[in-house]
Structures are given as structure tokens and as C-alpha cells.
Enzyme design. Structure first.
Site, PDB file in Angstrom:
ATOM      1  N   ARG A   1      -9.039   1.530   9.043  1.00 35.51           N
ATOM      2  CA  ARG A   1      -8.635   0.176   9.413  1.00 35.51           C
ATOM      3  C   ARG A   1      -9.740  -0.553  10.157  1.00 35.51           C
ATOM      4  O   ARG A   1      -9.560  -1.713  10.541  1.00 35.51           O
ATOM      5  CB  ARG A   1      -7.421   0.273  10.322  1.00 35.51           C
ATOM      6  CG  ARG A   1      -6.087   0.309   9.556  1.00 35.51           C
ATOM      7  CD  ARG A   1      -5.170  -0.470  10.303  1.00 35.51           C
ATOM      8  NE  ARG A   1      -3.813  -0.752  10.153  1.00 35.51           N
ATOM      9  CZ  ARG A   1      -2.798  -0.072   9.729  1.00 35.51           C
ATOM     10  NH1 ARG A   1      -2.937   1.115   9.247  1.00 35.51           N
ATOM     11  NH2 ARG A   1      -1.606  -0.563   9.772  1.00 35.51           N
TER      12      ARG A   1
ATOM     13  N   ARG B   1      11.842  -6.091   5.461  1.00 36.60           N
ATOM     14  CA  ARG B   1      11.631  -4.671   5.155  1.00 36.60           C
ATOM     15  C   ARG B   1      12.534  -3.794   6.042  1.00 36.60           C
ATOM     16  O   ARG B   1      12.708  -4.060   7.227  1.00 36.60           O
ATOM     17  CB  ARG B   1      10.162  -4.324   5.425  1.00 36.60           C
ATOM     18  CG  ARG B   1       9.820  -2.883   5.154  1.00 36.60           C
ATOM     19  CD  ARG B   1       8.363  -2.698   4.884  1.00 36.60           C
ATOM     20  NE  ARG B   1       7.569  -2.611   6.103  1.00 36.60           N
ATOM     21  CZ  ARG B   1       6.265  -2.308   6.092  1.00 36.60           C
ATOM     22  NH1 ARG B   1       5.637  -2.086   4.948  1.00 36.60           N
ATOM     23  NH2 ARG B   1       5.602  -2.257   7.229  1.00 36.60           N
TER      24      ARG B   1
ATOM     25  N   ARG C   1      11.667  -1.606  11.583  1.00 32.14           N
ATOM     26  CA  ARG C   1      10.638  -1.138  12.519  1.00 32.14           C
ATOM     27  C   ARG C   1      10.383  -2.214  13.564  1.00 32.14           C
ATOM     28  O   ARG C   1      10.377  -3.397  13.248  1.00 32.14           O
ATOM     29  CB  ARG C   1       9.342  -0.863  11.749  1.00 32.14           C
ATOM     30  CG  ARG C   1       9.375   0.458  11.012  1.00 32.14           C
ATOM     31  CD  ARG C   1       8.265   0.604  10.019  1.00 32.14           C
ATOM     32  NE  ARG C   1       6.968   0.126  10.476  1.00 32.14           N
ATOM     33  CZ  ARG C   1       5.847   0.174   9.734  1.00 32.14           C
ATOM     34  NH1 ARG C   1       5.890   0.674   8.507  1.00 32.14           N
ATOM     35  NH2 ARG C   1       4.711  -0.266  10.192  1.00 32.14           N
TER      36      ARG C   1
ATOM     37  N   LYS D   1       0.836  -1.209   0.000  1.00 33.58           N
ATOM     38  CA  LYS D   1       0.000   0.000   0.000  1.00 33.58           C
ATOM     39  C   LYS D   1       0.869   1.257   0.000  1.00 33.58           C
ATOM     40  O   LYS D   1       0.625   2.195  -0.741  1.00 33.58           O
ATOM     41  CB  LYS D   1      -0.889   0.077   1.262  1.00 33.58           C
ATOM     42  CG  LYS D   1      -1.714  -1.127   1.561  1.00 33.58           C
ATOM     43  CD  LYS D   1      -2.545  -0.922   2.821  1.00 33.58           C
ATOM     44  CE  LYS D   1      -1.757  -0.881   4.113  1.00 33.58           C
ATOM     45  NZ  LYS D   1      -1.279  -2.169   4.605  1.00 33.58           N
TER      46      LYS D   1
ATOM     47  N   ARG E   1      -0.072  -8.338  14.019  1.00 32.22           N
ATOM     48  CA  ARG E   1      -0.678  -7.370  13.090  1.00 32.22           C
ATOM     49  C   ARG E   1      -1.572  -8.073  12.070  1.00 32.22           C
ATOM     50  O   ARG E   1      -2.609  -7.540  11.680  1.00 32.22           O
ATOM     51  CB  ARG E   1       0.418  -6.565  12.371  1.00 32.22           C
ATOM     52  CG  ARG E   1       1.089  -5.567  13.302  1.00 32.22           C
ATOM     53  CD  ARG E   1       2.366  -5.031  12.710  1.00 32.22           C
ATOM     54  NE  ARG E   1       2.142  -4.166  11.562  1.00 32.22           N
ATOM     55  CZ  ARG E   1       3.077  -3.891  10.649  1.00 32.22           C
ATOM     56  NH1 ARG E   1       4.279  -4.436  10.741  1.00 32.22           N
ATOM     57  NH2 ARG E   1       2.804  -3.082   9.666  1.00 32.22           N
TER      58      ARG E   1
HETATM   59  P1  AMP Z   1       1.195   1.195   9.243  1.00 32.40           P
HETATM   60  O1  AMP Z   1       2.407   1.991   8.992  1.00 32.40           O
HETATM   61  O2  AMP Z   1       0.018   1.630   8.414  1.00 32.40           O
HETATM   62  O3  AMP Z   1       1.433  -0.288   9.160  1.00 32.40           O
HETATM   63  O4  AMP Z   1       0.744   1.480  10.761  1.00 32.40           O
HETATM   64  C1  AMP Z   1       1.610   1.160  11.848  1.00 32.40           C
HETATM   65  C2  AMP Z   1       0.784   1.124  13.133  1.00 32.40           C
HETATM   66  O5  AMP Z   1       0.177   2.412  13.376  1.00 32.40           O
HETATM   67  C3  AMP Z   1      -0.379   0.146  13.142  1.00 32.40           C
HETATM   68  O6  AMP Z   1       0.039  -1.184  13.468  1.00 32.40           O
HETATM   69  C4  AMP Z   1      -1.274   0.764  14.219  1.00 32.40           C
HETATM   70  O7  AMP Z   1      -0.733   0.549  15.514  1.00 32.40           O
HETATM   71  C5  AMP Z   1      -1.128   2.259  13.934  1.00 32.40           C
HETATM   72  N1  AMP Z   1      -2.117   2.729  12.942  1.00 32.40           N
HETATM   73  C6  AMP Z   1      -1.857   3.247  11.709  1.00 32.40           C
HETATM   74  N2  AMP Z   1      -2.985   3.589  11.080  1.00 32.40           N
HETATM   75  C7  AMP Z   1      -4.010   3.266  11.915  1.00 32.40           C
HETATM   76  C8  AMP Z   1      -5.416   3.350  11.818  1.00 32.40           C
HETATM   77  N3  AMP Z   1      -6.025   3.823  10.733  1.00 32.40           N
HETATM   78  N4  AMP Z   1      -6.147   2.916  12.885  1.00 32.40           N
HETATM   79  C9  AMP Z   1      -5.560   2.439  13.990  1.00 32.40           C
HETATM   80  N5  AMP Z   1      -4.235   2.315  14.141  1.00 32.40           N
HETATM   81  C10 AMP Z   1      -3.456   2.726  13.111  1.00 32.40           C
END
Ligand code: AMP
Length: 222
Positions: free
Chosen positions: A96, A135, A168, A22, A179
Site C-alpha cells: 500500500r 458493503r 465494518r 480487489k 481511506r
Molecule cells: P483492507 O481490508 O485491505 O481495506 O484493509 C483494512 C485496513 O487494514 C486498512 O485501512 C489499514 O488500516 C490496514 N491495512 C491493510 N493492509 C495494509 C497495508 N498493506 N499497509 C498498511 N495498512 C494496511
């Protein structure tokens, strides 16, 4: 992107399991097609590294791979939308949950806008684990690398800015599995939500970065 000869803005949601690409697709839409790339994950990581009040509130969730509560997420998104009225936006990693999707619909409605499409980039579990565990991300500019398909020229160093590459915390194996569970339980119901609205489009995340991007661009120009 044009309608009766006039430019119209496009609002896209990209969703899918972690590692489905994404972020990469959203970055390409931003650099090649003028979209604003909005990643709630990046916003949260930025606040965490600056130790802001929001960062302190969300850190525990982000590090453990749990979702940040919907109210906090929607507040951040509402602010962002107000600042980007009229722009084409690609949402990466938001919404999400179904309540977040409903929240987005009502924020957009109040602004006289509507989501164009919700794009699911699908990927099987085995490939998710394989991709995420290799990654790496630049600490300085945020560029993403994959040690298997797109390694940096020099180990541990960003090709673009020379910054340090790191893994990360939430890309370590235990957290990846957590996740994935969170995705299946809380995010995959969006498939039905957007299907009911007639806005869902599915792409196969295994088909490769350029292929997915080509399908995305035909979707927005078609
Ligand atoms: P990402 O970089 O999109 O994988 O997001 C990393 C982390 O940020 C996720 O595992 C959540 O802990 C938090 N996060 C990001 N976007 C959201 C969202 N829309 N709703 C809830 N938590 C989020």
C-alpha cells in the site's frame, strides 16, 4: 500458468481504491485457479478480533482507516512468504506504499522469486463511497455482500454459513473518505512504481466482476 510445459507460480499484486473489488477478484482467483489469497486487512482484522499482541498494536490504525506502519506490515508478510514458498499468490491490499513495494521486491529476490504483474483496479470516488457504504461482511466466514448488487437472501444473515452480517467500522462514511485520501496520497504512487518496472496493468473496476475476472485470467494464462 505454464512455461515450457512446466507449471510455474504466479505472483500478483491487486491494488486500487477501497471498494474497487480487489477482495472479490482475489477470492475468485483462490477458489477457481488455486491461488493463495493473501489480504493484509483480513490478517489484521483476525488479530484484532482475537486480541493478540499484533491485534492490539494495529487496531487504532485499522479502525481509523490509517495505514499500519510499513515495518509491521513487512514483518507479517515476510512470515507469510516463508510459509508459502513456491505457491501462486494474489496479494490483496498489499503493498500500500512504495516502501512496502520495495520491501516485497527484496523479500522475493531473496527467495529467488519475482512479482509477475501489479494490477490496478481503478474506480472513481463517487462509486467508491456508493459501494463501501452498502458493503456488509459475515462475522463468521468473512464473505462479502453488497446491499445493492449482491444482497444476502435473508437480511443480515450470511447465505453460506448463517453468520451475522455487519458493517465494518471503517466502511462508515467518514472513514471511507479518510481511506480514500490515504489511498491517493500513499498508495497511488505505486502506479508509477510498477509502471517503471513494466509490470503495471490497469482494469476498469466499473466494468463488472466477471469482466474484470476474465481479463485477470487472460493475463495469467496469456
Ligand atoms: P483492507 O481490508 O485491505 O481495506 O484493509 C483494512 C485496513 O487494514 C486498512 O485501512 C489499514 O488500516 C490496514 N491495512 C491493510 N493492509 C495494509 C497495508 N498493506 N499497509 C498498511 N495498512 C494496511
Amino acid at each position: 500458468m505454464s512455461e515450457s510445459g512446466n507449471e510455474r507460480s504466479v505472483l500478483l499484486v491487486l491494488f486500487g481504491p477501497p471498494g474497487s473489488g480487489k477482495g472479490t477478484q482475489a477470492e475468485m482467483l483462490a477458489s477457481r485457479s488455486g491461488f493463495v489469497h493473501y489480504s493484509t486487512g483480513e490478517v489484521f482484522r483476525g488479530h484484532i478480533s482475537k486480541k493478540t499482541a499484533l491485534g492490539l498494536k494495529v487496531e487504532g490504525f485499522v479502525v481509523s482507516g490509517e495505514l499500519v506502519p510499513d515495518e509491521i506490515v513487512l514483518e507479517v508478510v515476510a512470515d507469510f512468504l516463508l510459509q508459502h514458498a513456491g505457491r501462486s499468490i494474489v496479494f490483496d491490499g498489499f503493498p500500500r506504499t512504495v516502501p512496502q513495494a520495495e520491501g516485497l521486491d527484496s523479500l522475493l529476490k531473496r527467495m529467488g522469486r519475482e512479482l509477475t504483474r501489479a494490477v490496478l483496479i481503478d474506480l472513481d470516488d463517487e462509486e467508491v463511497v456508493r459501494r463501501l457504504s452498502s458493503r456488509r461482511q459475515c462475522r463468521v466466514c468473512g464473505k462479502i455482500y453488497n446491499l445493492t448488487f449482491s444482497p444476502p437472501q435473508k437480511d443480515g444473515v450470511c447465505d453460506e454459513c448463517g453468520g451475522e452480517l455487519y458493517q465494518r467500522k471503517d466502511d462508515q462514511e467518514d472513514t471511507i473518505l479518510a481511506r480514500l485520501q490515504v489511498y491517493k496520497q500513499q498508495t497511488s504512487p505505486l502506479i508509477e512504481y510498477y509502471q517503471r518496472q513494466g509490470k503495471l496493468v490497469r482494469f476498469d473496476g466499473r466494468s463488472g466482476r466477471d469482466n474484470v475476472y476474465q481479463q485477470l485470467t487472460s493475463l495469467i494464462t496469456g
